[in-house]
Enzyme design. Structure first.
Site, PDB file in Angstrom:
ATOM      1  N   TYR A 193      20.099 140.501  59.634  1.00 14.28           N
ATOM      2  CA  TYR A 193      19.130 140.717  59.977  1.00 14.28           C
ATOM      3  C   TYR A 193      18.540 142.295  59.430  1.00 14.28           C
ATOM      4  CZ  TYR A 193      19.871 136.802  62.989  1.00 14.28           C
ATOM      5  OH  TYR A 193      20.133 135.312  63.356  1.00 14.28           O
ATOM      6  N   THR A 194      19.316 142.953  59.536  1.00  7.14           N
ATOM      7  CA  THR A 194      18.894 144.538  59.147  1.00  7.14           C
ATOM      8  C   THR A 194      18.913 144.635  57.732  1.00  7.14           C
ATOM      9  OG1 THR A 194      21.205 145.151  59.319  1.00  7.14           O
ATOM     10  CG2 THR A 194      19.927 145.250  61.205  1.00  7.14           C
TER      11      THR A 194
END
Length: 950
Positions: A215-216
């Site tokens: 996600y990052t």
């Protein structure tokens, strides 16, 4: 076949050696440190394979099993096993291909294998390099991002992409370790200057975990590109093969600043660890330049430029002793406090709140708030009504609301003492230097970086010089070709092949092969006059560049100047103000006095030497003539000796009957309930056997102009400077020399302008000036204060402040003054519970060694117990605001208003102050001033609203 550890037949250990084998495997950190420098990385002990062939022998303490021991099957069938005799303890010898057998003693193999593992952890995992300040995992992450083109000017890419690149090419370990390291380099609360820009949830100072790597997103920070990754492609550092020899990775990054000090480092290796604090970039550049200019600079001179670490979370660094130790030796303890301020919540109720805006480095804010709440719950922290966390993206804000009347300074000191709001950072500045772990101070770290940076700049200059010389060589050939363009074209067109054209150009114009190749590669559009000018200009530029590079390489001074210039450029671009403030006060260690409120309290001492401390609201105000309230149970044949008022922070001076004085803080005396018996003084003071405390003096400040006035039972008086008692040792010091049969009974504080009132048991009163008593040293006798008759003894003494002397001198002894309603007065207290007030003007001043005037008419079995000067402060109606506390021999206490006591003449018998009945006689009396009453009005319990504290 896998190598097997064994002993040869000739080296069979005895049973004792076998039994102690396990103890051989216990390696201490000291062994590691001693052995590390003995075995370099190329030592044969670090190799995993042994080459000396021999038979493999297995040992067992049990009887060998029947049959043959089969070592292997299939292709290993050529190996044969034969039994040994019992003399060899049932050992089995494996014979066969001896070239595949490695003999080695087990305890040596365990030691050396563990040593190899320790070196691997030290050099390849846990400790940073002093040159670029990075551990291998951080270096590989930054290099992988650099190779992926994830610069600060390009869009973010998934962190999973970076982690996969690092794992697949450089760091064959767990993905969690790599991702955690990447996340930390993006956290502004972990690194003073983050090296990675993160997009998404990268955790928080509350120890919230970051989002999953899928996600990052991330990219390089401009500072990382400028400080660590610039010039990486210019042969500035060595490249080594990765784990599978498929490609190269840098052994170290060409850092332009000492990143080890910039962002710090922490790690735990085998037998050693490192913990280096971060610093401010601007200050780091300043101290680096200072050391470049003056290599012999002292540590104190360097501290002028960089006085202390600069933590990313701010805070206040307490003192510089720990910083000095860390910078000098590499080890030290830096005390850091959180930053807090007091805010007024409600002007009407005057309620305050402590606002925490910064916390110490590596402190979990959520855990800190929870800890404070727990301490409030279990009553360790008092004065706090509410706590909440109002932190947001704009900054930290933890609100601690105080109760009404709560002392913010006291609450803060308790927070510093009991929570992580004050914590210490233990510096252990260990890094890899010249391939070995080394403990270094500040100057040594900076010097190691300067040496490395000189090497980088020199290698970069040589790389640029080589390329410039090669390019100039090509340009010179092209210019020759352009000067003879027609002949060159004709020569090329006549050539039969490429190689013949090259050879013709070389022979015709004396060109090298590279120059000839460059001429052949020129396109027709570059044969114009404009293009020729570009080549000549480039040649001139290259000549100038070569000259500068050669000049740079000529001396180390020129290299150092360039290092300084590049560092200053980075400072101008990336420096920021210091976050951690410095407080040059102390080491930050809090004493008990810092966390204990300076509340008013009562102290009671019995004849047999029991003392107890009680809260100020223990005794309520009562009317004159009442029985009173018990001060607590006493031992058999014990009686109250003294009862006084003091504050928790006061120095309490205990004077004994032998003229010895002892000292302790008031708060160190155990606090008891009213009914408790108290604590023996011998457990608090180093008193001799049979020694009794006769007078107690609380002192809040040892002022220069204050004195102690001492009076003995036989009327001997002495004045000593109060400052002489500021450093009393635990065993006590001499306060006064006594005559045989005499004992010290009264000690009071005074100034030179005060008067002293002395009264005997028979009611004789004498007033003298304190300046008339000569100031003496401690270890001396006094002078006669009052002439006593008929075996009379001194009953009491009190001090008349200088402010009352003028009023007393203006009034004369007159009948109209008998009922004088304005003070000051002398308050007489008799042993049978009677008392009265007599105007002070009724007594004239006299010199020492006089009989005095009669002040009381006693009954046959009565004597004077105490005398006080009252009327220091008056109410609106002109009456006294003071109170007096009476203590009987049985321990009963009564507190009454002075204004309720009648004003009578010197010859009157007085009125009943306290009904004694079965309580014995009045043992002691204490006076409470109006100022003391006002200070403690807000501290009284609901049950004692009308009471005033002692």
């Amino acid at each position: 076949m896998t190598p097997v550890l064994c002993h040869s037949t000739a080296s069979i250990p005895n049973p004792n050696s076998l039994m102690s084998l396990s103890s051989t495997l216990r390696l201490s950190s000291s062994l590691l440190r001693r052995s590390f420098f003995r075995f370099p990385l190329t030592d044969p002990l670090c190799r995993l394979r042994r080459t000396e062939p021999s038979a493999t022998r297995f040992f067992s303490s049990r009887t060998p099993r029947s049959g043959k021991f089969v070592v292997g099957a299939g292709k290993r069938g050529d190996e044969q096993v034969k039994e040994e005799s019992g003399a060899n303890n049932g050992g089995l010898v494996v014979s066969g291909d001896e070239s595949r057998i490695v003999p080695f003693e087990l305890h040596k193999e365990a030691t050396e294998s563990y040593m190899s593992y320790a070196l691997s952890v030290l050099l390849g995992r846990a400790l940073p390099d002093v040159r670029d300040g990075l551990k291998p995992v951080h270096r590989r992450i930054l290099f992988a991002m650099h190779e992926l083109g994830m610069s600060s000017k390009k869009p973010y890419k998934k962190c999973a992409r970076v982690v996969g690149e690092v794992l697949g090419k450089f760091h064959p370990h767990g993905d969690t370790a790599v991702y955690d390291s990447l996340v930390r380099m993006a956290q502004s609360f972990s690194l003073r200057c983050p090296l990675i820009q993160g997009h998404g949830n990268f955790g928080s100072i509350d120890a919230d975990p970051p989002a999953a790597m899928r996600y990052t997103e991330c990219r390089l920070d401009p500072l990382a590109e400028a400080v660590l990754l610039s010039d990486l492609d210019q042969d500035t550092v060595d490249f080594v093969a990765n784990f599978d020899n498929s490609q190269k990775e840098p052994a170290v990054l060409p850092a332009r600043l000492p990143a080890l000090l910039l962002n710090g480092a922490s790690g735990i290796a085998v037998g050693m660890a490192t913990n280096i604090p971060p610093h401010n970039l601007g200050e780091l550049v300043d101290v680096l330049c200072a050391l470049i200019h003056n290599p012999e600079a002292t540590l104190q001179e360097l501290l002028e430029y960089m006085p202390a670490p600069d933590f990313p979370t701010g805070g206040i660094i307490m003192g510089n002793l720990g910083v000095l130790d860390a910078y000098r030796t590499g080890r030290g303890r830096v005390v850091v406090r959180g930053k807090a301020e007091v805010e007024l919540l409600d002007p009407k109720t005057k309620r305050n709140a402590v606002i925490i805006t910064e916390i110490p480095y590596q402190t979990n804010k959520a855990t800190l708030v929870q800890k404070i709440a727990e301490l409030v719950e279990n009553k360790t922290l008092e004065g706090i009504s509410d706590i909440r966390d109002e932190s947001d993206r704009n900054g930290m804000r933890v609100v601690i609301e105080l109760k009404r009347g709560g002392d913010p300074a006291l609450v803060l000191n308790n927070l510093y003492r009991h929570t992580a709001l004050q914590s210490s950072f233990s510096c252990n500045m260990v890094g890899i230097c010249d391939g070995e772990p080394k403990l270094m101070g500040l100057k040594e770290l900076l010097q190691a970086f300067i040496d490395f940076r000189c090497s980088v700049v020199e290698r970069r200059a040589r790389f640029k010089l080589s390329h410039a010389q090669q390019r100039k060589h090509i340009i010179e050939g092209i210019v020759v070709g352009l000067d003879n363009v027609d002949e060159v074209i004709e020569l090329i067109t006549k050539a039969s092949s490429h190689s013949s054209a090259t050879a013709a150009l070389q022979s015709e114009y004396g060109l090298s092969e590279k120059q000839a190749e460059a001429i052949l590669e020129i396109t027709l559009r570059r044969l114009t006059a404009l293009e020729r000018k570009k080549f000549t200009d480039e040649s001139s530029s290259l000549t100038e560049q070569i000259t500068k590079l050669e000049q740079l390489l000529s001396t180390r001074t020129n290299i150092l100047k360039l290092i300084e210039q590049e560092a200053i450029e980075l400072k101008d671009r990336f420096s920021s103000p210091r976050r951690s403030m410095l407080e040059d006060s102390d080491s930050g260690d809090l004493e008990d006095i810092d966390v204990i409120p300076n509340e008013e309290m009562l102290m009671a001492v019995s004849e047999k030497g029991y003392v107890k401390r009680m809260k100020a609201d223990t005794f309520n105000l009562q009317h004159r003539g009442t029985i009173g309230k018990s001060v607590g149970k006493l031992r058999v044949d014990d009686a109250m000796s003294d009862f006084l008022v003091c504050h928790a922070h006061d120095h309490v001076l205990f004077f004994s009957d032998r003229g010895i004085v002892y000292s302790t803080r008031a708060y160190k005396i155990p606090e008891c309930s009213r009914n408790a018996a108290g604590t023996p003084l011998v457990q608090i003071l180093s008193m001799s056997e049979g020694e009794r405390v006769t007078s107690i003096v609380p002192v809040s400040e040892f002022a220069e102009d204050r004195y102690l006035l001492m009076l003995t039972v036989n009327g001997c008086i002495k004045k000593v400077s109060l400052k002489l008692f500021s450093g009393i040792r635990s065993t006590g010091i001499i306060a006064i020399q006594l005559n045989s049969g005499d004992e010290l009974k009264w000690v009071r504080c005074c100034s030179s302008d005060d008067l002293v009132a002395m009264a005997s048991q028979n009611g004789m009163v004498a007033l003298s000036t304190c300046d008339g008593v000569r100031t003496l040293s401690r270890n001396t006798k006094g002078v006669t204060a009052m002439r006593l008759k008929n075996e009379d003894k001194i009953a009491s003494m009190d001090i008349i402040p200088a402010s009352l002397r003028k009023d007393m001198e203006e009034k004369s002894e007159d009948a109209s003054l008998v009922k004088q309603s304005t003070g000051p007065w002398l308050l007489f207290v008799c042993e049978n519970g009677y008392g009265k007030r007599v105007p002070l003007s009724s007594f004239r001043r006299s010199r020492l060694n006089r009989v005095g005037l009669s002040g009381y008419k006693f009954a046959e079995d009565d004597r004077l117990a105490a005398v006080f000067v009252v009327g220091y402060s008056l109410a609106e109606d002109g009456e006294s605001d003071e109170q007096v506390v009476l203590v009987s021999q049985s321990g009963t206490v009564n507190r009454i208003k002075v204004r309720d006591i009648s004003i009578q003449s010197r010859r009157a018998r007085g009125v009943i102050l306290m009904r004694l009945d079965h309580a014995g006689k009045i043992q002691s009396a204490s006076l409470i001033s109006a100022a003391d009453e006002e200070e403690t009005e807000g501290t009284l319990s609901n049950e004692a609203v009308e009471a005033v504290s002692l």
